[in-house]
Design an enzyme around this catalytic site. Sequence first.
Site, PDB file in Angstrom:
ATOM      1  NE  ARG A 256      -1.983   1.846   3.647  1.00 25.05           N
ATOM      2  CZ  ARG A 256      -2.048   1.565   5.428  1.00 25.05           C
ATOM      3  NH1 ARG A 256      -2.029   0.260   5.334  1.00 25.05           N
ATOM      4  NH2 ARG A 256      -1.333   2.575   5.668  1.00 25.05           N
ATOM      5  CG  HIS A 260      -6.304   2.230   6.208  1.00 22.76           C
ATOM      6  ND1 HIS A 260      -6.311   1.396   5.783  1.00 22.76           N
ATOM      7  CD2 HIS A 260      -7.657   2.459   6.471  1.00 22.76           C
ATOM      8  CE1 HIS A 260      -7.101  -0.042   6.035  1.00 22.76           C
ATOM      9  NE2 HIS A 260      -8.049   0.634   6.220  1.00 22.76           N
ATOM     10  CE1 TYR A 269       0.669   2.337   8.427  1.00 25.68           C
ATOM     11  CE2 TYR A 269      -0.666   4.546  10.026  1.00 25.68           C
ATOM     12  CZ  TYR A 269      -0.128   3.527   8.907  1.00 25.68           C
ATOM     13  OH  TYR A 269      -1.391   3.654   7.801  1.00 25.68           O
TER      14      TYR A 269
END
Length: 363
Positions: A256, A260, A269
């Site tokens: 990805r 998100h 993160y």
Amino acid sequence: MPLTVQIPYTRLIDDHGQPQADLPAWIDDPQLLRAFYQDMVLVRAFDQKCVALQRTGQIGTYASTLGQEAIGAAVGHAMTAEDVLIPYYRDTSTQLQRGVAMHEILLYWGGDERGSAWENPAVAEDFPICVPIATQACHACGVASAFRIRQQARVAVTTCGDGATSKGDFLESLNLAGVWQLPVVFVVNNNQWAISVPRSLQTAAPTLAHKALAAGIPGEQVDGNDVLAVYDRVSQAIQRARAGKGATLVECVTYRLGDHTTADDASRYRSADELNAAWKHEPIGRLQRFLHDHGLWDEQQEQQLQRDITERINDAVERFRNMPPSDTAAAFDYLYAELPAQYQAQREQLQARLDARGGTGHE
């Protein structure tokens, strides 16, 4: 005791577009190869527009497919018109290929129920986008059960992310599909991150495809950045299901490249070094190099494609912006088969106020 069962892994072309295995016969179809590329470039450009629309307050939270375009393009082309798609929120490319209009996808992400009431009869039986995690796997088993009861040679194809494979809905669906030998294909988009939880902390399974073993169905991995490999393996799984041989789990290993959703900030993160490394494996450049090497694509075609895509997206955005307001009272109409009495009274009160303002029923 660690699992020792080997899961098959398929890659047909590498990051440089070079063949890594004997290529299947369908590779000789230049129209299909160009369609893969065109669809992936389209959805990446549409993604960019959707993010821009969200950032300017014109649609709500949006889930990008950046870096994962090969999966949607391959799944859409592998399915037939008779099959049914039970999607999740990162299936924009597959929906576009099957006949959902771009302005309808914008309506959906804009919070308008008309974004799931598609005009094209070709997608009348496809399911709307599923946001709850993994519940679409249960729906897919229901659809596949109907096909089996009716003795129809049709297949339910459902998709999910890597995080969904840890949900009970997903695991129970695999079990049911195995016991009943249902004509369903589970396609897992393993993009390495379940929001902020990395794949390494998501499950102890060696691969996500190993989860198929407990259900007694085949599981396999494929390079999710190789659209040719994804198409080949998903097509085989669909053909297997159509022939009455049951379900398959296909894990597509990708990454990805974006957040998100637009409500996320992935820089909190994951490291920039990890992201930069992943960009070297993205799917569009890989296929473009393959097409160039085989004389199937050139700069003139690229420029024309970019012009066509820009025009299509701009037209869709204008149509979305010019849609008349939805019926305000319709908020009551699609939750229950029969509206409970207390809600009926509320609906009548709202309609009376709307009528008093001019009787349009719109706000």
